[in-house]
Motif scaffolding. Sequence first.
Motif, mmCIF file in Angstrom:
data_model
loop_
_atom_site.group_PDB
_atom_site.id
_atom_site.type_symbol
_atom_site.label_atom_id
_atom_site.label_comp_id
_atom_site.label_asym_id
_atom_site.label_seq_id
_atom_site.Cartn_x
_atom_site.Cartn_y
_atom_site.Cartn_z
ATOM 1 N N LYS A 23 25.242 -21.676 -4.151
ATOM 2 C CA LYS A 23 26.624 -22.150 -4.155
ATOM 3 C C LYS A 23 27.564 -20.950 -4.053
ATOM 4 O O LYS A 23 27.276 -19.877 -4.585
ATOM 5 N N TYR A 54 22.416 -23.190 -7.415
ATOM 6 C CA TYR A 54 21.954 -23.597 -6.096
ATOM 7 C C TYR A 54 22.296 -25.055 -5.827
ATOM 8 O O TYR A 54 22.319 -25.889 -6.736
ATOM 9 N N THR A 55 22.535 -25.349 -4.566
ATOM 10 C CA THR A 55 22.549 -26.729 -4.097
ATOM 11 C C THR A 55 21.137 -27.045 -3.629
ATOM 12 O O THR A 55 20.556 -26.292 -2.830
ATOM 13 N N GLU A 56 20.569 -28.121 -4.138
ATOM 14 C CA GLU A 56 19.212 -28.512 -3.768
ATOM 15 C C GLU A 56 19.301 -29.724 -2.841
ATOM 16 O O GLU A 56 19.515 -30.846 -3.286
ATOM 17 N N ASN A 57 19.140 -29.488 -1.565
ATOM 18 C CA ASN A 57 19.239 -30.562 -0.573
ATOM 19 C C ASN A 57 17.862 -31.160 -0.309
ATOM 20 O O ASN A 57 16.946 -30.461 0.157
#
Length: 695
Positions: free
Chosen positions: A647, A660-663
């Motif tokens: 991020k 973190y962005t976890e996609n």
Amino acid sequence: MYLQKIKPFLTLGIFYLIVSFLLRLVFVFHPITTDHFSIGDILKVASIGLVNDIFVFTLASSFLAIYFLFLSNGKYENPFGKIILGLFVLAFLYVWLTPNNIFKQYGGSVIEIVLIFLGLKTILFALMLFSPKNRLKIRNSLYFITLFIYVLLIIFNAVSEYFFYNEFGVRYNFIAVDYLIYTNEVIGNIMESYPIVPLFSTIFIITALATWFIYKKTKDTLIDLPNFKQKIVLLFIFIILATISTFVIPKISYEKGNTFEKEIAANGMVKFYEAFTNNTLDFFKFYPTIDESLAEKNVLSALGINSLNRKVTSDIQPEVHKNVVLISIESLSADFLKLYGNKDGITPFLDSLSQQSLVFTNLYATGNRTVRGLEALTLCIPPTAGESIIKRENENKNKFTTGSVFKSKGYTTKFLYGGYSYFDNMKDFFGGNGYQIVDRDNFKPEEITFANVWGVCDEDMAKKAISEMNKDAKTGKPFFHHWMTVSNHRPYTYPDGKIDISPTSKSRNGGVKYTDYALKKFFEMAAKQDWYKNTVFVIVADHCASSAGKTELPMDKYRIPGMIFAPDFIKPEKFRTVVSQIDLMPTLFGLLHFNYDSKFLGQDVFSKNYVPRAYIATYQDLGFVKDNYLTVISPTKKIKQYQLFQKENKDQIQEYNIYYTENLVSDIARKDLEEQTISSFQATSYWLKEKKLNK
């Protein structure tokens, strides 16, 4: 007619559904719930939760059904009344006077409980038999007490679930089961953490008011009791509903939602039951697997070795037999340190020590419990499904450990803990693997200046540790001491006047800052000892302060600080690559140039074969982090893969940005990482099962 007969069930059930709905709303808007819920999301969660709760209450009302089943006026008529009373008396005398009856064989308080129950039943039955005019009053009183117990359990469970969610961001799980087992510590923790008298007073007042309301609405049911035929019909209907509930409850889930949605839609008692009955998980039954020989080959190849049992040799000789002090710190998240952007100044000592140490800036804990951290630092293997190995009494002894490596080099090995080490089975584990144990039982009264339910304060333990290290240094042998701190744990109480955060605040920041203060005092005392300059200090968290997040395994909830400090021996630097908690001790052995037989799956991060990756897990979700992907395997053979994106944070250097962005990847993008993930956890589970990780 029948509707009137089941009025108590309907009224009590509606009360339960209202309480459960309100609890879900509280969870939705709770600060720990970091996900945004739209009106549609709330309605979905509430709808699934409502279905869950209806079936759960159906099963929970079984005791109420049994209670109503035996309500009857006919049983007091001659000769049945006197016969039943005689049987009650005989049963009481049998339990009381028979030397070796079945209840006495159970031991403990079972016999007293049974005698009290039978005694009360006998007295009450006699009163209702010989005083018919007071029968309805007695029955009403017993009915009120029965309702009170039900209402109390409903409210008490809701309050318990709130505090559990407040701490962990999930419904009941393994931790709740542990808390049920370790009642002394848990009750003590509650007593010290919360305003018990106002809290329980409020609970009892609300319970009394709610019970009185339900009682007034339903007490007429006791005047015209169902006849035998009506009871059979009602019992038959209830059995059908209970059977349906038993089959339906395990199938209700919110598969498409994120972790918060799933947890809030769930029923706490169902979650507790699942945790209680599944504290060990058979990897080969519940998780995706591949060919076993391929799994082992993949793991060994990734480590750059040909065999699990191998010889580790150092290119630099001779070996350095310095003393080693490993300090694992309770619940120390990375974001508590200034290094990772914290602006509260709660770790001034660790902040300063990090400037003089080898710091692993991208280090991840294997789990979210102390036993997981101790497992990673002691066994140096990835986490396995179910409970930590430390708590598996049939599997936790005679293991290949960091302690066994030190013992092979002539070290004295000790585990130091300010609490009672029977908690979390630590005593059984460390004792069963050759460690000497120093815990609260070893403290003299004059050595304790402050203690709470978790143990003596970290400052007292620091003084005790210095005493033990001085004692071992006099033997002429090097020592390895593993100290587990306790003060950074709810209720966050500590001696007054030590730091600028009052202990009466009972705040997490206070707990962190006091532990930091205690560590400073420890190093000040250590620096005055003859053995200090010949000692390496390893400081690392056991796990983060919280594990709640939008996904099963939120990355920021596993990032922990870790450093190795040894003046004039370990060069201060920042190691920026991804490191797993299981790598810390093999790295230390590399720095000491040790040659040793190894079964560790952790790696020396400075070796030429090191491959950056990390393992993170709950008791059922097992995650493998590599190449900015998180691959997760879960029971019922589920596989998910997330792509990780840091991020944006303009105030933080990228390498210290833990968020973190976890996609979620709709289709597994990296099949090679999927196979590596399965291989790592499958091979570890197999080697553990086959006792190949033993000494």
